[in-house]
Design an enzyme around this catalytic site. Sequence first.
Site, mmCIF file in Angstrom:
data_model
loop_
_atom_site.group_PDB
_atom_site.id
_atom_site.type_symbol
_atom_site.label_atom_id
_atom_site.label_comp_id
_atom_site.label_asym_id
_atom_site.label_seq_id
_atom_site.Cartn_x
_atom_site.Cartn_y
_atom_site.Cartn_z
ATOM 1 N N ASP A 1 0.869 -1.169 0.000
ATOM 2 C CA ASP A 1 0.000 0.000 0.000
ATOM 3 C C ASP A 1 0.906 1.219 0.000
ATOM 4 O O ASP A 1 1.955 1.220 0.661
ATOM 5 C CB ASP A 1 -0.935 0.016 1.217
ATOM 6 C CG ASP A 1 -2.124 0.935 0.979
ATOM 7 O OD1 ASP A 1 -2.824 0.751 -0.032
ATOM 8 O OD2 ASP A 1 -2.354 1.838 1.796
ATOM 9 N N ASP B 1 2.629 12.008 -9.871
ATOM 10 C CA ASP B 1 3.997 12.192 -10.365
ATOM 11 C C ASP B 1 4.285 13.611 -10.872
ATOM 12 O O ASP B 1 5.371 14.142 -10.628
ATOM 13 C CB ASP B 1 4.300 11.184 -11.474
ATOM 14 C CG ASP B 1 4.466 9.766 -10.947
ATOM 15 O OD1 ASP B 1 4.400 9.578 -9.712
ATOM 16 O OD2 ASP B 1 4.664 8.848 -11.765
#
Length: 215
Positions: A64, A177
């Site tokens: 996770d 990102d």
Amino acid sequence: MSTLHYVTTNPGKVREAEEYLGADAVTQFDFDYTEIQADELGPIAAHGAREAYREVGEPVLVDDAGLFVEALGGFPGPYSSYVEDTVGVDRVWNLASDEEERRAYFRCTLAYCDGAEFDASPDPIDRDDRVAAAAAGVEEDEPADDAEPGTLPVKLFEGAVPGTMVAPRGDGGFGYDPIFEHDGTTLAEMDTERKNAISHRGRALEKFGEWFAER
């Protein structure tokens, strides 16, 4: 040795794992485990690892991950995927842009379960969805905690990449990102090789790989 099953629907994660563990050491296991709600990554990954192990009956690895922005109290953290889908990356940047301090971290927790107990080590062991510091300072013949019989222990390995929140840049990557800068470059501006070399998942996999080689 039993096959190590990486529980994910993302083949890219498996390829990254193969770089650290070997091409023949890991296989993809597509299993929709229950993703519990928690304020930390560890309990979520640990719960998934237990559930996946009970499904496949062989060693499993579950991860996770999330983006943690310090000035936002760690938000979006474990809720990163949900926030990306509902609020959107641009709005997360708008929140961060209002802050003077924009430090952030990508973090990943890997959870390993094979149905057996683990030797004491500096890495954390989770039992019954409680993260317990495993063994530093504990005598070898002393129990690490008072877990109930039958509880499946899960070994946790963590990796993190520090960075700064910035206005979106770059056409590569995915998710957050474009708004996460590391050493002057956003993750969306990096090629896959460079991104994997510094990734939070890669750092967790490196720790796991060193431990698993002695398992």
